[in-house]
Design a protein around this motif. Structure first.
Motif, PDB file in Angstrom:
ATOM      1  N   TRP A 194       2.160   3.345 -10.371  1.00 41.64           N
ATOM      2  CA  TRP A 194       1.480   2.276  -9.666  1.00 41.64           C
ATOM      3  C   TRP A 194       2.209   2.342  -8.089  1.00 41.64           C
ATOM      4  N   SER A 195       3.202   2.659  -8.186  1.00 43.39           N
ATOM      5  CA  SER A 195       4.102   2.611  -6.832  1.00 43.39           C
ATOM      6  C   SER A 195       3.530   3.934  -5.930  1.00 43.39           C
ATOM      7  N   TRP A 196       3.560   4.969  -6.765  1.00 40.06           N
ATOM      8  CA  TRP A 196       2.861   6.284  -6.075  1.00 40.06           C
ATOM      9  C   TRP A 196       1.514   6.028  -5.707  1.00 40.06           C
ATOM     10  N   TRP A 197       0.450   5.525  -6.767  1.00 40.11           N
ATOM     11  CA  TRP A 197      -0.596   5.440  -6.383  1.00 40.11           C
ATOM     12  C   TRP A 197      -1.179   4.660  -5.247  1.00 40.11           C
ATOM     13  N   VAL A 198      -0.800   3.311  -5.088  1.00 37.55           N
ATOM     14  CA  VAL A 198      -1.122   2.414  -4.240  1.00 37.55           C
ATOM     15  C   VAL A 198      -1.233   2.826  -2.733  1.00 37.55           C
ATOM     16  N   PRO A 199       0.125   3.511  -2.568  1.00 38.37           N
ATOM     17  CA  PRO A 199       0.135   3.745  -1.094  1.00 38.37           C
ATOM     18  C   PRO A 199      -1.013   4.831  -0.537  1.00 38.37           C
ATOM     19  N   GLN A 200      -1.567   5.607  -1.527  1.00 44.01           N
ATOM     20  CA  GLN A 200      -2.357   6.551  -1.224  1.00 44.01           C
ATOM     21  C   GLN A 200      -3.717   6.446  -1.342  1.00 44.01           C
ATOM     22  N   ASN A 201      -3.916   5.417  -2.357  1.00 43.78           N
ATOM     23  CA  ASN A 201      -5.410   5.117  -2.845  1.00 43.78           C
ATOM     24  C   ASN A 201      -5.658   3.634  -2.657  1.00 43.78           C
ATOM     25  N   GLY A 202      -4.831   2.718  -2.567  1.00 44.12           N
ATOM     26  CA  GLY A 202      -5.331   1.281  -2.079  1.00 44.12           C
ATOM     27  C   GLY A 202      -5.168   0.423  -3.369  1.00 44.12           C
ATOM     28  N   VAL A 203      -5.273  -0.722  -3.475  1.00 41.73           N
ATOM     29  CA  VAL A 203      -5.229  -1.636  -4.718  1.00 41.73           C
ATOM     30  C   VAL A 203      -6.676  -1.382  -5.225  1.00 41.73           C
ATOM     31  N   ASP A 204      -7.022  -0.587  -6.063  1.00 35.92           N
ATOM     32  CA  ASP A 204      -8.468  -0.356  -6.536  1.00 35.92           C
ATOM     33  C   ASP A 204      -8.337  -0.444  -8.294  1.00 35.92           C
ATOM     34  N   ALA A 205      -9.561  -0.135  -8.555  1.00 38.62           N
ATOM     35  CA  ALA A 205      -9.694  -0.178 -10.166  1.00 38.62           C
ATOM     36  C   ALA A 205      -8.528   0.654 -10.776  1.00 38.62           C
ATOM     37  N   VAL A 206      -8.338   1.738 -10.287  1.00 38.49           N
ATOM     38  CA  VAL A 206      -7.218   2.474 -11.036  1.00 38.49           C
ATOM     39  C   VAL A 206      -5.757   1.849 -10.951  1.00 38.49           C
ATOM     40  N   SER A 207      -5.419   1.236 -10.001  1.00 35.87           N
ATOM     41  CA  SER A 207      -4.155   0.546  -9.803  1.00 35.87           C
ATOM     42  C   SER A 207      -4.225  -0.605 -10.692  1.00 35.87           C
ATOM     43  N   LEU A 256       9.065   9.641   2.541  1.00 34.49           N
ATOM     44  CA  LEU A 256       8.237  10.837   2.970  1.00 34.49           C
ATOM     45  C   LEU A 256       7.293  10.682   4.195  1.00 34.49           C
ATOM     46  N   GLY A 257       7.464   9.324   4.845  1.00 33.13           N
ATOM     47  CA  GLY A 257       6.692   9.131   5.791  1.00 33.13           C
ATOM     48  C   GLY A 257       5.135   8.831   5.805  1.00 33.13           C
ATOM     49  N   TRP A 258       4.741   8.467   4.662  1.00 34.88           N
ATOM     50  CA  TRP A 258       3.465   8.084   4.329  1.00 34.88           C
ATOM     51  C   TRP A 258       2.835   7.347   5.468  1.00 34.88           C
ATOM     52  N   PRO A 259       1.453   7.206   5.584  1.00 36.68           N
ATOM     53  CA  PRO A 259       0.967   6.304   6.785  1.00 36.68           C
ATOM     54  C   PRO A 259       0.871   4.840   5.975  1.00 36.68           C
ATOM     55  N   GLU A 260       0.635   4.704   4.951  1.00 36.27           N
ATOM     56  CA  GLU A 260       0.448   3.318   4.156  1.00 36.27           C
ATOM     57  C   GLU A 260       1.580   3.110   3.321  1.00 36.27           C
ATOM     58  N   THR A 261       1.780   1.923   3.089  1.00 33.41           N
ATOM     59  CA  THR A 261       2.894   1.268   1.882  1.00 33.41           C
ATOM     60  C   THR A 261       2.017   0.669   0.843  1.00 33.41           C
ATOM     61  N   VAL A 262       2.780   0.119  -0.093  1.00 30.74           N
ATOM     62  CA  VAL A 262       2.174  -0.846  -1.069  1.00 30.74           C
ATOM     63  C   VAL A 262       2.077  -2.218  -0.289  1.00 30.74           C
ATOM     64  N   ALA A 267      -4.400  -5.373   3.320  1.00 35.00           N
ATOM     65  CA  ALA A 267      -5.693  -4.964   3.614  1.00 35.00           C
ATOM     66  C   ALA A 267      -6.622  -5.565   2.739  1.00 35.00           C
ATOM     67  N   VAL A 268      -6.249  -6.096   1.759  1.00 42.46           N
ATOM     68  CA  VAL A 268      -7.143  -6.740   0.412  1.00 42.46           C
ATOM     69  C   VAL A 268      -6.527  -8.015  -0.002  1.00 42.46           C
ATOM     70  N   GLU A 269      -5.850  -8.697   0.959  1.00 44.27           N
ATOM     71  CA  GLU A 269      -5.186  -9.990   0.686  1.00 44.27           C
ATOM     72  C   GLU A 269      -6.238 -10.967   0.258  1.00 44.27           C
ATOM     73  N   THR A 270      -6.003 -11.749  -0.935  1.00 40.58           N
ATOM     74  CA  THR A 270      -6.894 -12.942  -1.295  1.00 40.58           C
ATOM     75  C   THR A 270      -5.951 -14.327  -1.462  1.00 40.58           C
ATOM     76  N   PRO A 271      -6.304 -15.178  -1.561  1.00 41.58           N
ATOM     77  CA  PRO A 271      -5.607 -16.446  -1.901  1.00 41.58           C
ATOM     78  C   PRO A 271      -4.673 -16.505  -2.849  1.00 41.58           C
ATOM     79  N   LEU A 272      -4.762 -15.408  -3.944  1.00 41.77           N
ATOM     80  CA  LEU A 272      -3.902 -15.224  -5.073  1.00 41.77           C
ATOM     81  C   LEU A 272      -2.832 -14.457  -4.802  1.00 41.77           C
ATOM     82  N   THR A 273      -2.789 -13.761  -3.397  1.00 39.13           N
ATOM     83  CA  THR A 273      -1.638 -12.873  -3.167  1.00 39.13           C
ATOM     84  C   THR A 273      -0.192 -13.963  -2.814  1.00 39.13           C
TER      85      THR A 273
END
Length: 270
Positions: free
Chosen positions: A112-125, A43-49, A55-61
């Protein structure tokens, strides 16, 4: 080893009437989780998983290549979903008993795969993936502890992919939690701090070790070990993360040791 007995819990007409619905749901959701993972590209979304995770990478990634395991999980899950809808398996008591939890895990992956590209890695994810972990681990333990012995085909086509999924999402849930904390800027729990990152890692390892001990399933442990080696690989060039790498390496060794212990110990008496 052939199945020698069927649970009376699944011999009633009521259960058999829902078998087809459950089998169809599993097949639809196995396909849906694959399609959902490709939606940003289709669908050509601007963001992917991947971009949201960076964007929120940590040492655990874990290192990027580690996520290729999803391809194995998706394909193996699809093979399972096709197999379980065949007439011979349609009323299989163990398949049907574990079916809804497996469907729940597939549904969580899809959402999860639908939510994250649109909303980020947040509490809901995190809540979504936590629900997926609950379903996948419940299904794995259900299969491992069934009073009905599985044939080699049933072990390969059902227990192994479910266990691999359970192990990977178990590790991924803690990675997601750390990323969500970073997203919200909670200083006291900032995973960029070495002590906090270590706390997340130790908690994840404790969870993985506990489920490995409870289930004794090789592919659950292997998925956890794969996640831990990905963390090591991602931090090889970070001097400040050397202790994190040492602990992650110890976690790999402990998972292997617990798996071996679970395989060689005397089975509990029924």
């Amino acid at each position: 080893m052939a199945i020698t007995t069927f649970s009376s819990q699944y011999s009633g007409v009521g259960h058999r009437a829902t078998d087809g619905l459950q089998a169809l749901s599993l097949l639809i959701l196995a396909v849906a989780q694959i399609v959902s993972a490709q939606l940003p590209f289709m669908l050509g979304w601007p963001e992917t998983v991947a971009s949201q995770a960076r964007a929120v990478e940590t040492p655990l990634t874990p290192a990027g290549y580690s996520f290729a395991i999803w391809g194995v999980i998706y394909l193996w899950s699809l093979v399972f979903a096709i197999w379980q809808i065949l007439p011979r398996q349609l009323h299989h008591p163990v398949v049907r008993r574990a079916g809804w939890p497996i469907a729940g895990a597939f549904a969580a992956n899809t959402l999860w795969s639908w939510w994250v590209p649109q909303n980020g890695v947040d509490a809901v994810s995190f809540l979504i993936i936590a629900a997926g972990v609950t379903c996948a681990c419940a299904a794995m333990l259900n299969l491992v502890r069934s009073e009905i012995l599985l044939t080699r085909a049933e072990d390969t086509l059902m227990l192994m992919p479910v266990s691999l999924l359970a192990g990977w999402v178990s590790a991924a849930a803690f990675v997601n939690a750390a990323s969500a904390v970073r997203l919200y800027g909670i200083d006291q729990l900032d995973p960029l701090r070495p002590d906090v990152a270590m706390g997340f890692l130790l908690t994840a390892m404790a969870f993985l070790l506990t489920l490995t001990r409870l289930g004794g399933q090789m592919f659950y442990a292997l998925a956890g070990m794969w996640a831990l080696q990905g963390i090591v690989a991602a931090n090889l060039n970070r001097g400040e993360a050397s202790m994190l790498n040492i602990v992650a390496g110890a976690g790999i060794a402990l998972l292997a040791a617990n798996l071996i212990w679970a395989k060689v110990r005397k089975p509990d008496e029924a």
